[in-house]
Design an enzyme around this catalytic site. Sequence first.
Site, short mmCIF file in Angstrom:
data_model
loop_
_atom_site.label_atom_id
_atom_site.label_comp_id
_atom_site.label_asym_id
_atom_site.label_seq_id
_atom_site.Cartn_x
_atom_site.Cartn_y
_atom_site.Cartn_z
N GLU A 2 -5.22 112.22 16.32
CA GLU A 2 -5.74 110.97 16.93
C GLU A 2 -4.59 110.17 17.50
O GLU A 2 -3.44 110.35 17.10
CB GLU A 2 -6.38 110.09 15.85
CG GLU A 2 -7.61 110.64 15.24
CD GLU A 2 -8.06 109.81 14.03
OE1 GLU A 2 -7.67 108.63 13.91
OE2 GLU A 2 -8.80 110.37 13.22
N LYS A 9 -2.30 106.93 17.70
CA LYS A 9 -1.89 105.89 16.75
C LYS A 9 -1.83 104.56 17.53
O LYS A 9 -0.89 104.31 18.28
CB LYS A 9 -0.53 106.23 16.15
CG LYS A 9 -0.12 105.28 15.05
CD LYS A 9 1.04 105.89 14.26
CE LYS A 9 1.49 105.00 13.13
NZ LYS A 9 1.83 103.67 13.49
N ASP A 40 -1.32 100.84 18.49
CA ASP A 40 -0.31 99.88 18.04
C ASP A 40 -0.91 98.48 18.02
O ASP A 40 -0.71 97.67 18.92
CB ASP A 40 0.88 99.94 19.01
CG ASP A 40 2.11 99.34 18.39
OD1 ASP A 40 2.08 99.03 17.19
OD2 ASP A 40 3.10 99.16 19.12
N TYR A 92 -11.19 104.14 12.58
CA TYR A 92 -10.73 105.52 12.40
C TYR A 92 -10.71 106.03 10.97
O TYR A 92 -10.32 107.16 10.73
CB TYR A 92 -9.34 105.70 13.01
CG TYR A 92 -8.35 104.61 12.63
CD1 TYR A 92 -7.99 104.40 11.31
CD2 TYR A 92 -7.80 103.79 13.61
CE1 TYR A 92 -7.09 103.41 10.97
CE2 TYR A 92 -6.90 102.79 13.28
CZ TYR A 92 -6.55 102.61 11.95
OH TYR A 92 -5.67 101.62 11.63
N LYS A 141 5.69 110.08 15.55
CA LYS A 141 6.13 108.96 16.38
C LYS A 141 6.68 109.48 17.70
O LYS A 141 7.51 110.40 17.69
CB LYS A 141 7.21 108.14 15.65
CG LYS A 141 6.73 107.48 14.37
CD LYS A 141 5.68 106.42 14.59
CE LYS A 141 6.24 105.11 14.96
NZ LYS A 141 6.46 104.09 14.05
N CYS A 174 36.10 80.60 28.35
CA CYS A 174 34.73 80.28 27.94
C CYS A 174 33.95 79.77 29.16
O CYS A 174 34.42 78.86 29.84
CB CYS A 174 34.78 79.22 26.84
SG CYS A 174 33.20 78.45 26.52
N CYS A 225 33.26 75.71 28.51
CA CYS A 225 34.28 74.66 28.52
C CYS A 225 35.55 75.08 29.27
O CYS A 225 36.44 74.27 29.49
CB CYS A 225 34.64 74.25 27.10
SG CYS A 225 35.51 75.53 26.19
N CYS A 242 35.34 81.29 21.22
CA CYS A 242 35.88 80.09 21.85
C CYS A 242 36.23 79.15 20.69
O CYS A 242 35.36 78.80 19.90
CB CYS A 242 34.81 79.46 22.75
SG CYS A 242 35.21 77.78 23.23
N CYS A 263 33.53 72.29 22.61
CA CYS A 263 32.91 73.06 23.69
C CYS A 263 31.43 72.70 23.81
O CYS A 263 30.70 72.76 22.82
CB CYS A 263 33.08 74.55 23.39
SG CYS A 263 32.05 75.60 24.42
S1 IVH Z 1 -5.31 106.22 9.47
C1 IVH Z 1 -3.43 105.46 5.01
N1 IVH Z 1 -5.45 106.38 12.06
O1 IVH Z 1 -0.91 102.89 11.75
C2 IVH Z 1 -3.62 104.79 6.31
N2 IVH Z 1 -4.05 104.69 11.16
O2 IVH Z 1 1.82 102.98 10.70
C3 IVH Z 1 -4.74 105.43 7.06
N3 IVH Z 1 -2.99 103.25 12.84
O3 IVH Z 1 -1.51 101.07 8.79
C4 IVH Z 1 -4.74 104.95 8.42
N4 IVH Z 1 -3.89 104.21 14.60
O4 IVH Z 1 -2.83 100.43 10.90
C5 IVH Z 1 -4.91 105.73 11.03
N5 IVH Z 1 -5.76 106.63 14.32
C6 IVH Z 1 -5.20 105.98 13.32
C7 IVH Z 1 -4.34 104.88 13.50
C8 IVH Z 1 -3.77 104.26 12.38
C9 IVH Z 1 -3.10 103.24 14.17
C10 IVH Z 1 -2.14 102.32 12.08
C11 IVH Z 1 -2.70 101.80 10.77
C12 IVH Z 1 -1.65 102.09 9.75
C13 IVH Z 1 -0.43 102.22 10.60
C14 IVH Z 1 0.67 102.99 9.92
#
Ligand code: IVH
Length: 680
Positions: free
Chosen positions: A121, A123, A125, A235, A323, A417, A420, A435, A440
């Site tokens: 999935e 992630k 932000d 999710y 990541k 600087c 001054c 400086c 100053c």
């Molecule tokens: S599953 C045990 N699925 O990423 C935690 N988290 O860096 C289960 N996050 O705290 C979470 N997208 O807030 C899950 N598809 C996704 C996600 C996701 C973003 C976040 C979540 C978590 C953080 C960790």
Amino acid sequence: MTDDMLSPSQEVIRRIEELRLALERHNRLYYVEARPEISDREYDALMHELERLEQEYPELDDPNSPTHRVGGEPLEGFQTIVHAVPMLSIGNTYDADELRDFDKRIKRLLETERDLAYVVELKIDGVAISLRYENGALQYAATRGDGVQGDDVTANARTIQTLPLRIDAPPEIAGRVLEVRGEIYYDDEAFRRLNEEREKAGQQLFANPRNATAGTLKLLDSREVARRPLNIFLYSIGDTDFNLPATHFETLQALDTLGFRTNPERCLCRSIDEVIAKTEEWETKRRELDYAVDGLVIKLNDRRLHGELGATSKAPRWLCAYKFSAEQAETTLESIDIQIGRTGNATPVANMTSVFLEGTQVSRATLHNFEEIQRLDVREGDRVVIEKGGGIIPKIVKALPSYRTAESKPYAFPETCPSCGGPLTPSEDEVAIRCLNVSCPAQLQERLQHFAGRDAMDIEGLGDVLVRQLTDAGLVKDFADLYHLKVEDVAGLERMGEKSAQNLINGLELSKTRPYPAFIFALGIRFVGITSAKLLCRRFRTIDDFRQASLDDFQSVEGVGDIMAQSLVNFFSNLENNALIDRLFAAGVDPKPEAAPDESQHVEAVAGKTFVLTGTLPTLKRDDAKKLIEAAGGKVTGSVSKKTDYVVAGEESGSKLDKAKKLDVQILDEPQLLHLLGKA
Ligand code: IVH
């Protein structure tokens, strides 16, 4: 019972319920499924009818009614909610090898060699949220907080149009409780518009969509939240007695059926090799998304195995994050500015042609110090590659010398600087260039801004712009001059009126009686932060105590190291500094000493002694033991050293007990501690 026999109020109840269900359904069709069935006008008519009925019959109002998505009265603050199931975090991986290790670890724990299926999935932000539904109705929305407990942000979350306020589960899966977890976020366009509005209103900009989301959820007025287009993806599942499918992939489909907004960009992979192929695909494809994503989440599909694998104290073992490598952008380094800090430190800052990077426009980056410029050999006019260190602060990664023209010259370090014109001198012990001119103007402005700051004198009305105006006009040459300002001096400055001038004078008056630690911190003594100032003020209660203290006296304060102690001695032995402090006091500054610790409860055997607690004590909780020791005048620290007087050890004491034995520190059990405290 036929309709004819219904009393009016029952009819009203039925109509209200009908309207709520209809509005929720149309909401979902419009926002989640993007296939509306009625026009905006028809939708508004239903909403108005419901609003009218709820106003007429306030006893039938319900916080989960669609009418409340627009937000209600401001809250005083957020309540805390303890999560029924802790909200853990996720372990990170950064490359294919680490993903293979993750897969191997799971196979080893499950004692299997067959391929395992994973769901990959995005992630998102944003900010993690837990939604709890009981008997189909939303009970609360809570932030993750520290994982054990978070803030109750229900009023704000309710304003998110794609978040169902009620759910209607098919009988084959329905139960009483369903906690669904997900991420609240801003898409790029909404984030851009929000910052645009803030810029116009002269407000500070949010650094990225995640900060903007957190900032919005923390607003106490949900009517303001309702004006902002937050969104949500769900999710995962927390506490529940629902009869959910056995795989994660099907569980996401079940969430869809229940009306939750899940992310469509998910994929079921039959092996870790397929997962790795997906990560490669997303490294580039992520740029096509219109919301911020900082990686992928890889989840073992078979949910029955999740419990078997369990979790470490931080994260479940059945999932991991992948990541993305930091996003980079290319731009031109137009010039290098020198910023002078309050102690005269010169910091080079890069001015670049504005470029879009991870959701924000970037035009400035810190170059840290002059060694960094040498190391990178970056020059004014260079094409450079930038990325966001830690996701937020942009930094220059490298210069691209192939673009250089014949005129390109290595960066010439400034000798004077910019503020001054005085010489910039390399300091012996640091990589810094400074400086040394105490008058100053740039340093003075930085010092005044620090002096006026929230943890320091907290002078309302004295912002960065006004500081510059006051110093440029020659009205303020040091801290003490501030307290001699008159309304008419200030009102004459550009963009200042009588009212804001009076505001400043009032702010100055109030600042005169700040607590002692704030005053000591405000003086801007090198290496003395607010926390150290607090520690110091417990021991030195007046300015004379500070003036009379020796190097040894300062060093004997817990938390004060040699460098800070030396800096304090230097500061208080400087005649000019003392004259300035005298002038501040003469102008009416009168900081309030810290309340004296209550010594009436001190126990001689404990007072002044240092304790370390380890393991589980038979009856006392660790916090209670700490409070008892502190009330008796003792100190509790975290690690065992030669300075420790006693280690109090309970069941399962580990390395701290071993260390105590090695260092010959006296070890106490709970009864011995209570005896020492005079409690047994
Ligand atoms: S599953 C045990 N699925 O990423 C935690 N988290 O860096 C289960 N996050 O705290 C979470 N997208 O807030 C899950 N598809 C996704 C996600 C996701 C973003 C976040 C979540 C978590 C953080 C960790």
